[in-house]
Design a protein around this motif. Structure first.
Motif, PDB file in Angstrom:
ATOM      1  N   GLU A 174      28.304  44.739  52.352  1.00 47.80           N
ATOM      2  CA  GLU A 174      29.015  45.270  51.186  1.00 47.80           C
ATOM      3  C   GLU A 174      30.372  45.834  51.607  1.00 47.80           C
ATOM      4  O   GLU A 174      31.378  45.670  50.910  1.00 47.80           O
ATOM      5  N   ALA A 175      30.404  46.510  52.755  1.00 55.35           N
ATOM      6  CA  ALA A 175      31.661  47.073  53.262  1.00 55.35           C
ATOM      7  C   ALA A 175      32.657  45.964  53.594  1.00 55.35           C
ATOM      8  O   ALA A 175      33.857  46.084  53.316  1.00 55.35           O
ATOM      9  N   VAL A 176      32.164  44.860  54.169  1.00 52.18           N
ATOM     10  CA  VAL A 176      33.039  43.734  54.500  1.00 52.18           C
ATOM     11  C   VAL A 176      33.647  43.160  53.228  1.00 52.18           C
ATOM     12  O   VAL A 176      34.861  42.909  53.165  1.00 52.18           O
ATOM     13  N   VAL A 177      32.811  42.931  52.227  1.00 50.47           N
ATOM     14  CA  VAL A 177      33.309  42.371  50.967  1.00 50.47           C
ATOM     15  C   VAL A 177      34.348  43.302  50.345  1.00 50.47           C
ATOM     16  O   VAL A 177      35.419  42.865  49.902  1.00 50.47           O
ATOM     17  N   GLU A 178      34.055  44.598  50.343  1.00 51.75           N
ATOM     18  CA  GLU A 178      34.989  45.571  49.777  1.00 51.75           C
ATOM     19  C   GLU A 178      36.320  45.548  50.510  1.00 51.75           C
ATOM     20  O   GLU A 178      37.392  45.536  49.887  1.00 51.75           O
ATOM     21  N   ASP A 179      36.274  45.518  51.840  1.00 51.12           N
ATOM     22  CA  ASP A 179      37.509  45.517  52.622  1.00 51.12           C
ATOM     23  C   ASP A 179      38.312  44.239  52.395  1.00 51.12           C
ATOM     24  O   ASP A 179      39.546  44.276  52.300  1.00 51.12           O
ATOM     25  N   CYS A 180      37.616  43.092  52.293  1.00 46.12           N
ATOM     26  CA  CYS A 180      38.305  41.828  52.074  1.00 46.12           C
ATOM     27  C   CYS A 180      38.981  41.785  50.704  1.00 46.12           C
ATOM     28  O   CYS A 180      40.147  41.392  50.579  1.00 46.12           O
ATOM     29  N   VAL A 181      38.231  42.169  49.683  1.00 49.32           N
ATOM     30  CA  VAL A 181      38.777  42.139  48.323  1.00 49.32           C
ATOM     31  C   VAL A 181      40.002  43.038  48.212  1.00 49.32           C
ATOM     32  O   VAL A 181      41.048  42.631  47.679  1.00 49.32           O
ATOM     33  N   ASN A 182      39.908  44.233  48.741  1.00 44.89           N
ATOM     34  CA  ASN A 182      41.032  45.165  48.621  1.00 44.89           C
ATOM     35  C   ASN A 182      42.165  44.823  49.575  1.00 44.89           C
ATOM     36  O   ASN A 182      43.324  45.151  49.313  1.00 44.89           O
ATOM     37  N   GLY A 183      41.848  44.143  50.664  1.00 42.71           N
ATOM     38  CA  GLY A 183      42.902  43.706  51.575  1.00 42.71           C
ATOM     39  C   GLY A 183      43.769  42.624  50.964  1.00 42.71           C
ATOM     40  O   GLY A 183      44.981  42.570  51.199  1.00 42.71           O
ATOM     41  N   VAL A 184      43.164  41.757  50.158  1.00 41.38           N
ATOM     42  CA  VAL A 184      43.898  40.672  49.521  1.00 41.38           C
ATOM     43  C   VAL A 184      44.542  41.133  48.213  1.00 41.38           C
ATOM     44  O   VAL A 184      45.668  40.763  47.882  1.00 41.38           O
ATOM     45  N   GLY A 185      43.845  41.980  47.465  1.00 45.63           N
ATOM     46  CA  GLY A 185      44.321  42.388  46.145  1.00 45.63           C
ATOM     47  C   GLY A 185      43.721  41.500  45.074  1.00 45.63           C
ATOM     48  O   GLY A 185      43.275  40.376  45.354  1.00 45.63           O
ATOM     49  N   VAL A 186      43.691  41.997  43.842  1.00 43.90           N
ATOM     50  CA  VAL A 186      43.002  41.301  42.746  1.00 43.90           C
ATOM     51  C   VAL A 186      43.923  41.193  41.537  1.00 43.90           C
ATOM     52  O   VAL A 186      44.552  42.180  41.139  1.00 43.90           O
ATOM     53  N   ASP A 187      43.998  39.990  40.977  1.00 41.98           N
ATOM     54  CA  ASP A 187      44.783  39.770  39.768  1.00 41.98           C
ATOM     55  C   ASP A 187      44.029  40.391  38.595  1.00 41.98           C
ATOM     56  O   ASP A 187      42.958  39.906  38.209  1.00 41.98           O
ATOM     57  N   LEU A 188      44.569  41.417  38.037  1.00 37.21           N
ATOM     58  CA  LEU A 188      43.902  42.181  36.983  1.00 37.21           C
ATOM     59  C   LEU A 188      43.619  41.333  35.745  1.00 37.21           C
ATOM     60  O   LEU A 188      42.637  41.572  35.034  1.00 37.21           O
ATOM     61  N   ASN A 189      44.439  40.333  35.502  1.00 33.39           N
ATOM     62  CA  ASN A 189      44.297  39.559  34.264  1.00 33.39           C
ATOM     63  C   ASN A 189      43.431  38.314  34.390  1.00 33.39           C
ATOM     64  O   ASN A 189      43.189  37.619  33.399  1.00 33.39           O
ATOM     65  N   THR A 190      42.973  38.000  35.585  1.00 33.14           N
ATOM     66  CA  THR A 190      42.103  36.831  35.744  1.00 33.14           C
ATOM     67  C   THR A 190      40.801  37.161  36.450  1.00 33.14           C
ATOM     68  O   THR A 190      39.872  36.343  36.436  1.00 33.14           O
ATOM     69  N   ALA A 191      40.688  38.326  37.059  1.00 36.49           N
ATOM     70  CA  ALA A 191      39.526  38.663  37.885  1.00 36.49           C
ATOM     71  C   ALA A 191      38.246  38.760  37.051  1.00 36.49           C
ATOM     72  O   ALA A 191      38.248  39.285  35.938  1.00 36.49           O
ATOM     73  N   SER A 192      37.156  38.273  37.631  1.00 41.85           N
ATOM     74  CA  SER A 192      35.841  38.365  37.003  1.00 41.85           C
ATOM     75  C   SER A 192      35.263  39.754  37.211  1.00 41.85           C
ATOM     76  O   SER A 192      35.763  40.547  38.022  1.00 41.85           O
ATOM     77  N   VAL A 193      34.192  40.036  36.492  1.00 41.22           N
ATOM     78  CA  VAL A 193      33.521  41.335  36.651  1.00 41.22           C
ATOM     79  C   VAL A 193      33.044  41.542  38.088  1.00 41.22           C
ATOM     80  O   VAL A 193      33.273  42.608  38.673  1.00 41.22           O
ATOM     81  N   PRO A 194      32.381  40.540  38.726  1.00 38.45           N
ATOM     82  CA  PRO A 194      31.950  40.759  40.108  1.00 38.45           C
ATOM     83  C   PRO A 194      33.110  41.071  41.054  1.00 38.45           C
ATOM     84  O   PRO A 194      32.971  41.889  41.967  1.00 38.45           O
ATOM     85  N   LEU A 195      34.246  40.413  40.846  1.00 34.75           N
ATOM     86  CA  LEU A 195      35.400  40.671  41.710  1.00 34.75           C
ATOM     87  C   LEU A 195      35.968  42.061  41.454  1.00 34.75           C
ATOM     88  O   LEU A 195      36.268  42.809  42.397  1.00 34.75           O
ATOM     89  N   LEU A 196      36.104  42.443  40.209  1.00 37.90           N
ATOM     90  CA  LEU A 196      36.621  43.777  39.880  1.00 37.90           C
ATOM     91  C   LEU A 196      35.694  44.878  40.389  1.00 37.90           C
ATOM     92  O   LEU A 196      36.147  45.953  40.793  1.00 37.90           O
ATOM     93  N   THR A 197      34.388  44.596  40.391  1.00 39.09           N
ATOM     94  CA  THR A 197      33.425  45.594  40.859  1.00 39.09           C
ATOM     95  C   THR A 197      33.645  45.950  42.327  1.00 39.09           C
ATOM     96  O   THR A 197      33.308  47.048  42.761  1.00 39.09           O
TER      97      THR A 197
END
Length: 779
Positions: A493-516
């Motif tokens: 879970e920590a790896v996924v969190e670090d990867c997602v936040n390291g890349v950044g997330v498009d607020l207008n296209t991101a799915s619920v799992p990605l935003l979570t």
């Protein structure tokens, strides 16, 4: 708490003030990605790796302190807490050592030693140990107990009384924390970890044969690699192997063992032929054979398992990180093919945004063999939707389907349409297809077709698609079902969190799992963000997040910097610049006289600015440097550029491989001791760590990572056992099949395994054997 702060600082080699600052932020609800990215000033630059280690150690040490308080309270209530014992307990650095100290005082069922004490025999035990010149039988006469006086025991004879002496002394010595720790460390350094085929098991049974390297195996326990330890423990759990801890030397019959000698040395006693010495020798032997041998084996097996699990979890985490951060194909129209034979090849086309726009099923293989019809259907879909990339799942019929895609590409080339194809891992696609989220995302689409859509999307953006799947289902771990599941889940879970936040997330296209997975956003808040987006349209600015129900100031602080808005009202909203630092950017705008849109991407101009000019009490030089870096490359993606591996024509099955052949493939999995390569022949090949480079390599990840495209030479092919030995040393000579077998990865006899796993594998059997352990047991 100061003690904990000091200890963590020493362990991760930073200053106590840095640890204290990080702990205060964590306790205040800040996430590791937020602290690592936006609170460098406060922690003086602690990175995410240091913070994850700090977080884990903080949890452990707090649990240790809670247990320490409970132990002190328990012993104090018994009236046995001396100043010396308190000092020892307060100094215990680990849970194991704390429990060792607590053992003599831990409430337990009535033991033989307790019964002997109730009978008043303890003074005799003290007397004989203090003065072995006394005659035990004569001294025991004074301690005889009338029949029936002690419930459940008979001390009416001298022999029974002396048995009571043995029970008292052996229990006391077995609970001596210093002695127990000495024996553990000695056996960890010198003991042998052994395994044999369990009695009554047929070694030719295919399921049992997977463990054949461990039918007659031994290795110094302190040097057993993670994969071998977990393999033996798995075989033991399946009752296929018997595992034991063996002393370095087996004594002659009737002679004391080395362990008994070490106990005697610790006690300061030696056999000198005095009247009580035979009894005391019996007590020492009883202490080891009855009280300590099995418990010490259990403790060391637990330690070996724990250390092996740490390595296995780290390998899983590293591979998952590489997979999540693999190069995205980006906004391209992708056709996903989920191969199948009788059930057909499932087809899904997704547009550049990942939206599912079309589906179909074709039957190019047995039994229909509608090859031309399948090509026609696929060509029509390519024309209709402008497909320029094909993603092929790597499951059953993958190679045959890859051949179909190859013919499709040639067909489309005649119409001057350029299409590329990539074989991708379909691990977890079926899990996603049947998930609740998939049914919400594609409610009117058959489960089997959802898998094809997932395969297509994971090529467009591996990170965005794979976060929808439980990390344990992605298929890049080894022995994942054998390790501590809660620790594995926490790490992944920590790896996924670090990867997602390291890349950044498009607020207008991101799915619920990605935003979570975004820092600070819970599942409920992520759903609220998507609901707001569906009701009000695309977000125009990060400020609008404050309009989302349940998203308050703290959540905004933690998440806003990781959310991106492209084409919004403020160009800064597409960067990693946090809204709280926008005033710093305004100062830069004022200084340069340029609007932010003209500043972004102007490295020549930005590099001339001195960060010190824009630092203030709240945001220092480190933060300003980060801001200038973001402005230089706004919205940059840290992931590598997308590349496609080129499989050789005519190489479709393991039977097509020839020793000496040089091929291109994709790294599908990496362990410390080797890398698996997908060559497009249904069976991954293994590059052993010794074949990765001409230089010595300790860990395969020093050279390759999951998703890399590499060139390899075929060194060994065993069609019957489905083994492919590869080398990245392209000038290496193929394996001599008639050469001597290297048993460094076999179940060699005692003493022959010390150096295994660290040397090269020059001849045939070694690579196949290593492959068996890795590939045959990795699930």
């Amino acid at each position: 708490m100061q003690k904990i702060i000091a200890q963590i600082a020493q362990e991760i080699k930073v200053q106590p003030r840095q640890v204290l600052a990080a702990v205060e932020l964590l306790d205040g609800g800040a996430t590791v990605p937020f602290i690592a990215r936006y609170r460098k000033e406060v922690t003086d630059g602690l990175d995410d790796i240091q913070l994850r280690e700090l977080e884990a150690r903080l949890s452990y040490l707090r649990e240790l302190e809670d247990r320490r308080e409970a132990v002190l309270k328990s012993i104090a209530e018994q009236g046995k807490l001396t100043p010396e014992l308190r000092a020892a307990i307060e100094a215990a650095p680990t849970k194991q050592e704390l429990e060792d100290l607590y053992l003599p005082y831990k409430p337990k069922r009535r033991t033989k030693g307790m019964i002997a004490r109730e009978a008043g025999i303890e003074p005799l035990a003290e007397k004989l140990f203090a003065d072995p010149s006394l005659d035990p039988t004569a001294e025991a006469q004074a301690f005889l107990v009338p029949a029936g006086k002690i419930e459940g025991a008979d001390f009416t004879t001298a022999a029974a009384v002396l048995d009571g002496v043995r029970d008292i002394l052996s229990e006391r010595w077995a609970e001596d924390a210093a002695l127990v720790q000495k024996l553990r460390e000695w056996l960890w350094a010198e003991g042998l970890f052994t395994s044999k085929l369990a009695a009554g098991k047929n070694e030719n049974d295919p399921e049992i044969a997977k463990f054949r390297d461990y039918f007659d195996y031994d290795e110094p326990i302190g040097r057993v690699p993670s994969h071998r330890a977990l393999a033996v423990f798995r075989g033991r759990a399946l009752e296929l192997l018997d595992a034991k801890l063996v002393l370095p030397e087996v004594p002659e019959t009737g002679k004391p063992s080395i362990a008994e000698g070490k106990i005697a040395l610790h006690l300061g006693w030696g056999h000198k032929g005095r009247p009580a010495d035979d009894l005391l020798r019996k007590c020492v032997a009883w202490t080891w054979r009855v009280k300590l041998s099995l418990s010490t084996e259990r403790d060391l097996f637990a330690r070996l398992r724990e250390e092996a699990e740490k390595v296995a979890i780290k390998v899983f985490a590293d591979n998952l990180r590489d997979l999540l951060l693999a190069a995205p194909a980006g906004p391209r129209v992708v056709m996903g093919l989920d191969p199948g034979i009788r059930t057909g090849v499932k087809v899904a086309v997704v547009d550049a945004t990942g939206k599912l726009v079309d589906t179909s099923t074709v039957y190019p293989h047995e039994p229909r063999r509608d090859w031309d019809g399948s090509l026609h259907t696929l060509a029509r879909l390519c024309d209709k939707h402008g497909v320029n990339l094909i993603a092929i799942g790597n499951g059953t019929a993958s190679r045959e389907t890859d051949k179909l895609a190859g013919e499709l590409i040639k067909l489309m080339a005649k119409a001057e349409r350029v299409i590329e194809k990539v074989v991708v891992s379909e691990a977890g696609a079926s899990v996603y297809s049947a998930s609740e989220f998939a049914s919400q995302e594609m409610p009117d689409v058959d489960v089997s077709l959802r898998g094809a859509a997932s395969i297509a999307r994971r090529l467009q953006d591996p990170l965005a698609e794979l976060v929808k799947i439980d990390p344990k289902s992605i298929g890049v771990g080894q022995y994942q079902h054998d390790v501590n599941q809660s620790e594995l889940a926490r790490t992944l879970e920590a790896v996924v969190e670090d990867c997602v936040n390291g890349v950044g997330v498009d607020l207008n296209t991101a799915s619920v799992p990605l935003l979570t997975r975004v820092s600070g956003l819970s599942g409920s808040v992520a759903k609220a963000v998507v609901r707001w987006r569906e009701a009000n349209g695309a977000f125009k600015s990060r400020k609008q997040l404050m309009d989302v129900s349940g998203l308050g100031a703290k959540t905004f602080e933690q998440s806003a910097g990781f959310l991106r808005i492209r084409g919004g009202d403020n160009p800064l909203d597409m960067t990693g610049v946090h809204p709280e630092t926008y005033p710093v950017v305004e100062a830069i705008i004022e200084k340069t006289g340029k609007p932010v849109a003209e500043l972004m991407g102007r490295a020549d101009m930005l590099k001339t600015l001195k960060p010190e000019l824009f630092a203030n009490e709240k945001f220092g030089v480190i933060t300003v440097k980060d801001i200038l870096g973001e402005l230089e490359k706004p919205g940059r993606d840290p992931r590598p550029d997308f590349k496609v591996a080129r499989f050789n024509d005519g190489v479709e099955d393991i039977k097509d491989l020839v020793e000496g052949m040089v091929l291109e493939g994709t790294v599908s999995n990496v362990a410390q001791f080797g890398a698996f390569i997908d060559l497009g022949v249904h069976q991954d090949g293994l590059v052993h760590v010794s074949q990765l480079s001409h230089k010595f390599v300790n860990d395969a990840r020093e050279v390759v990572k999951t998703g890399d495209i590499v060139k390899v030479k075929v060194m060994e092919v065993d069609v019957a056992r489905k083994r492919i030995g590869l080398s990245m040393k392209l000038d290496a000579a193929p394996t001599r099949k008639d050469g001597p077998r290297d048993n460094r990865f076999e179940g060699a006899g005692r003493g022959q395994q010390v150096q295994r796993g660290r040397d090269a594998l020059p001849q045939g059997g070694a690579m196949a054997s290593a492959f068996a352990k890795l590939q045959g047991l990795k699930r």
